[in-house]
Scaffold this active site. Structure first.
Site: not given
Ligand code: 536
Length: 355
Positions: A24, A98, A181, A302, A325
């Protein structure tokens, strides 16, 4: 099999096993991507990745995680994505998107604005949708339990988004069924307490995902791959959360519905949890799903070192590594990894004087 060997999925061949994981950017207005996304994703395609997966892109406005999320819910979004996909392809990578609906985790602020749930007064929206009227955490809005009509609308939204993705020039689609989600929220007994055909048994909790996969597969061309991101576990086995055994069973089912690769992440249902985060901590889940369900997998989480990535592919733990990252730190990671591993890769002609 090596990190720099091509990977064929249906009629699409990735030049190597390195993917840009969806990230994102919280940089859109009304869901529209712009020059930020062109340069951000384009740089990583030029940087040598084989697959570039654009960030979680909402299939409807209320499915955005934040007001600045990318969208693919309006026809004008198609035109905004088109130059991005064209550039990624020109740089030799495969453009992917996605497709996502944030469900009860929608309507939050961007991380650099605190990342907390926001209401209508702060530019958010209401109501949020979920399998059941259970809030994600104490600050979140309590979602509305989706009606059968809401469910049909959602399936149609995913289908329409896939059609727009094709028109925009994407060659691969990933469905987001991870991180708490909406689609993941239906899978997990911790967030899904429905008593209709979409809740209760494993077959019922996985029904919505099967219906979304089938609807997307029906409009997504046979020659193009369909990926699915899941959270292999809620890291809440004692509380009765979604777990790796269910993920393996789900992967077996979805293989038969035309999913080509499972992108294996974890977590996101619980706001807090004891997660043993460390280098490659989710790789064993990708390995287990690949072995026990007999489907291609992607490993994410990671992965930072070339030798580590090479080992994941060579050992047969996964078919693809997804880096996030580390590719923000170094868009040229694929070139640096090739050098470190002694692999030959071709730079863009424009840059060959440097290699
Ligand atoms: C990592 N994140 C995943 C996001 C956006 C925010 C951060 C995404 O899939 N759109 C994350 C992974 C697992 C649990 C919490 C956050």
């Amino acid at each position: 099999m090596k990190l720099f060997a091509p990977l064929k999925l249906r009629d699409i061949t990735l030049r190597n096993r390195i993917a840009v994981s969806p990230m994102c950017q919280y940089s859109c207005v009304d869901g529209r991507v712009d020059d930020w996304h062109l340069v951000h994703l384009g740089s990583r395609a030029v940087g040598g990745a084989g697959l570039v997966i654009a960030e979680a892109s909402a299939v409807s406005a209320e499915g955005r995680i934040s007001p600045a999320d990318a969208g693919i819910y309006r026809d004008q979004h198609t035109a905004a994505w088109a130059p991005v996909t064209a550039f990624i392809r020109k740089a030799g990578a495969v453009p992917a998107i996605q497709l996502a609906h944030a469900g009860r985790k929608a309507s939050t602020a961007a991380p650099w604005l605190g990342g907390k749930p926001i209401g209508v007064e702060a530019g958010g929206w209401s109501p949020l949708l979920g399998p059941s009227a259970i809030a994600f955490n104490e600050l979140s809005q309590t979602p509305q339990a989706m009606s059968p009509a809401d469910i049909q609308q959602l399936i149609g939204d995913f289908r329409a988004a896939a059609v727009r993705a094709l028109d925009a020039g994407f060659e691969l689609v990933e469905l987001h069924a991870a991180h708490g989600y909406l689609l993941h929220a239906f899978l997990s007994p911790l967030s899904n307490q429905r008593s209709d055909d979409y809740g209760g048994s494993f077959d019922n909790r996985t029904r919505l995902l099967r219906e979304v996969v089938a609807a997307v597969r029906a409009v997504w061309p046979e020659r193009l791959p369909l990926l699915l991101r899941i959270s292999a576990t809620d890291w809440a086995d004692e509380q009765g959360g979604w777990d790796i055994a269910q993920s393996v069973a789900l992967a077996r089912q979805l293989k038969g519905l035309g999913v080509d690769l499972i992108d294996v992440s974890s977590a996101g249902t619980l706001a807090r949890g004891a997660i043993p985060i460390g280098p490659g901590f989710q790789v064993p889940f990708a390995a287990q799903i690949r072995r026990e369900a007999g489907i291609a997998t992607g490993a994410v989480g990671l992965i930072t070192e070339p030798a580590q990535a090479q080992r994941i592919i060579e050992s047969g733990d996964a078919d693809l590594v997804l880096l996030a990252r580390e590719l923000l730190r170094d868009p040229y990671w694929p070139y640096h990894a090739a050098k470190a591993l002694g692999a030959e890769i071709t730079a863009p002609v424009q840059y060959q004087r440097a290699w």
